[in-house]
Design a protein around this motif. Structure first.
Motif, PDB file in Angstrom:
ATOM      1  N   ALA A  77       0.946  -1.185   0.094  1.00  0.00           N
ATOM      2  CA  ALA A  77      -0.027  -0.052   0.019  1.00  0.00           C
ATOM      3  C   ALA A  77       0.856   1.341  -0.108  1.00  0.00           C
ATOM      4  N   PHE A  78       1.976   1.323   0.583  1.00  0.00           N
ATOM      5  CA  PHE A  78       2.789   2.371   0.841  1.00  0.00           C
ATOM      6  C   PHE A  78       4.031   2.149  -0.061  1.00  0.00           C
ATOM      7  N   GLU A  79       4.108   1.549  -1.157  1.00  0.00           N
ATOM      8  CA  GLU A  79       5.165   1.470  -2.285  1.00  0.00           C
ATOM      9  C   GLU A  79       6.459   1.088  -1.443  1.00  0.00           C
ATOM     10  N   LEU A  97      -5.904   4.274   0.502  1.00  0.00           N
ATOM     11  CA  LEU A  97      -5.734   3.670   1.665  1.00  0.00           C
ATOM     12  C   LEU A  97      -6.621   3.302   2.536  1.00  0.00           C
ATOM     13  N   MET A  98      -7.789   4.306   2.696  1.00  0.00           N
ATOM     14  CA  MET A  98      -8.749   3.967   3.703  1.00  0.00           C
ATOM     15  C   MET A  98      -9.445   2.894   3.317  1.00  0.00           C
ATOM     16  N   GLY A  99      -9.464   2.492   2.047  1.00  0.00           N
ATOM     17  CA  GLY A  99     -10.495   1.470   1.268  1.00  0.00           C
ATOM     18  C   GLY A  99      -9.542   0.181   1.390  1.00  0.00           C
ATOM     19  N   ASP A 100      -8.309   0.224   1.757  1.00  0.00           N
ATOM     20  CA  ASP A 100      -7.545  -1.025   1.689  1.00  0.00           C
ATOM     21  C   ASP A 100      -7.261  -1.786   2.825  1.00  0.00           C
ATOM     22  N   GLY A 102      -5.810  -4.425   3.538  1.00  0.00           N
ATOM     23  CA  GLY A 102      -4.563  -5.018   3.806  1.00  0.00           C
ATOM     24  C   GLY A 102      -3.857  -4.306   4.927  1.00  0.00           C
ATOM     25  N   ILE A 103      -4.281  -3.179   5.207  1.00  0.00           N
ATOM     26  CA  ILE A 103      -3.716  -2.249   6.215  1.00  0.00           C
ATOM     27  C   ILE A 103      -4.695  -1.801   7.360  1.00  0.00           C
ATOM     28  N   VAL A 104      -4.103  -1.204   8.425  1.00  0.00           N
ATOM     29  CA  VAL A 104      -4.979  -0.688   9.387  1.00  0.00           C
ATOM     30  C   VAL A 104      -5.490   0.580   9.171  1.00  0.00           C
ATOM     31  N   ARG A 105      -6.929   0.619   8.610  1.00  0.00           N
ATOM     32  CA  ARG A 105      -7.578   1.724   8.280  1.00  0.00           C
ATOM     33  C   ARG A 105      -8.029   2.890   8.937  1.00  0.00           C
ATOM     34  N   ASN A 106      -6.796   3.714   9.616  1.00  0.00           N
ATOM     35  CA  ASN A 106      -7.127   4.759  10.637  1.00  0.00           C
ATOM     36  C   ASN A 106      -6.504   5.885   9.890  1.00  0.00           C
ATOM     37  N   ARG A 107      -7.498   6.862   9.682  1.00  0.00           N
ATOM     38  CA  ARG A 107      -7.176   8.240   8.833  1.00  0.00           C
ATOM     39  C   ARG A 107      -5.836   8.992   9.485  1.00  0.00           C
ATOM     40  N   ARG A 108      -5.980   9.076  10.931  1.00  0.00           N
ATOM     41  CA  ARG A 108      -5.054   9.821  11.493  1.00  0.00           C
ATOM     42  C   ARG A 108      -3.721   9.318  11.470  1.00  0.00           C
ATOM     43  N   LYS A 109      -3.704   8.136  11.373  1.00  0.00           N
ATOM     44  CA  LYS A 109      -2.291   7.215  11.264  1.00  0.00           C
ATOM     45  C   LYS A 109      -1.915   7.270   9.868  1.00  0.00           C
ATOM     46  N   ILE A 110      -2.711   7.169   8.723  1.00  0.00           N
ATOM     47  CA  ILE A 110      -2.552   7.197   7.419  1.00  0.00           C
ATOM     48  C   ILE A 110      -2.056   8.665   7.144  1.00  0.00           C
ATOM     49  N   GLU A 111      -2.564   9.763   7.715  1.00  0.00           N
ATOM     50  CA  GLU A 111      -2.073  11.109   7.326  1.00  0.00           C
ATOM     51  C   GLU A 111      -0.929  11.330   8.019  1.00  0.00           C
ATOM     52  N   ALA A 112      -0.739  10.807   9.054  1.00  0.00           N
ATOM     53  CA  ALA A 112       0.605  10.868   9.831  1.00  0.00           C
ATOM     54  C   ALA A 112       1.816  10.424   9.239  1.00  0.00           C
ATOM     55  N   THR A 113       1.429   9.399   8.501  1.00  0.00           N
ATOM     56  CA  THR A 113       2.556   8.488   7.820  1.00  0.00           C
ATOM     57  C   THR A 113       2.937   9.126   6.576  1.00  0.00           C
ATOM     58  N   ILE A 114       1.986   9.809   5.911  1.00  0.00           N
ATOM     59  CA  ILE A 114       2.270  10.843   4.980  1.00  0.00           C
ATOM     60  C   ILE A 114       3.159  12.146   5.294  1.00  0.00           C
TER      61      ILE A 114
END
Length: 205
Positions: A77-79, A97-100, A102-114
């Motif tokens: 997911a994160f290449e 990513l929120m629709g994947d 295969g990962i933990v779909r947590n918007r705050r954590k996804i945005e933090a990773t970016i």
């Protein structure tokens, strides 16, 4: 393996292969493989440190086994946790990513990773993420005899967390940062009776 005096069998378990491990790494094959081959071994490259920092952030509030089982999904997911590629993600990537599943779909954590990918790229103007993180290596490492002796943070993890936040990183509290330091070999928190104690080469047995 000869156990150090004072290490109770309840905390260090002798496996069928004759190797002593902590309880958490003694049953689940995935956790055992991770413990035996990866956890606590030195990681000094930017992408490797960024990946582990990202996974530790996603782990917050969850079991490590959950993250480890989803690790292939996270990498896809994160290449490959390429900071340059992740730093370029916009809202469409967040939606993907929120629709994947295969990962933990947590918007705050996804945005933090970016955001952390962007902060990682910015670190290159100075020493770089890996060098920055390793610069907080303490003069001594813990020598836990039992699981209860393993700390959840340290003065160095508190200081590193503060510095990372100053540089724009998120989800990098002292506990998360200490877990990162354990995972990449900056500290050795293998129990003294474990067959992995001292295996990183960073610290004496």
């Amino acid at each position: 393996m000869t156990q150090d005096v004072g290490v109770p069998q309840a905390d260090v378990v002798l496996g069928a292969d004759g190797l002593a491990r902590p309880v958490w790494a003694s049953k689940d094959p995935l956790l055992r493989e991770y413990y035996d081959t990866e956890w606590g071994m030195p990681v000094r490259d930017e992408r490797g440190v960024f990946e582990r920092l990202s996974l530790e952030a996603f782990q917050s509030g969850l079991s490590w086994a959950t993250i480890l089982r989803k690790r292939p999904g996270f990498r896809a997911a994160f290449e490959g946790f390429d900071p340059d590629r992740v730093a370029g993600y916009g809202e469409s990537a967040v939606a993907r990513l929120m629709g994947d599943a295969g990962i933990v779909r947590n918007r705050r954590k996804i945005e933090a990773t970016i955001g952390n990918a962007r902060a990682t790229v910015a670190c290159r103007d100075r020493e770089g993420l890996a060098t920055l993180v390793w610069s907080f290596q303490p003069e001594q490492t813990p020598r836990p005899q039992v699981a209860a002796d393993v700390p959840s943070s340290s003065p160095e993890s508190v200081a590193l967390a503060k510095e990372l936040k100053r540089r724009g990183f998120a989800f990098v509290g002292p506990t998360t940062v200490f877990a990162l330091m354990e995972a990449i070999g900056i500290v050795d928190t293998h129990l003294v009776g474990s067959h992995r104690r001292g295996s990183s080469g960073v610290w004496p047995h």
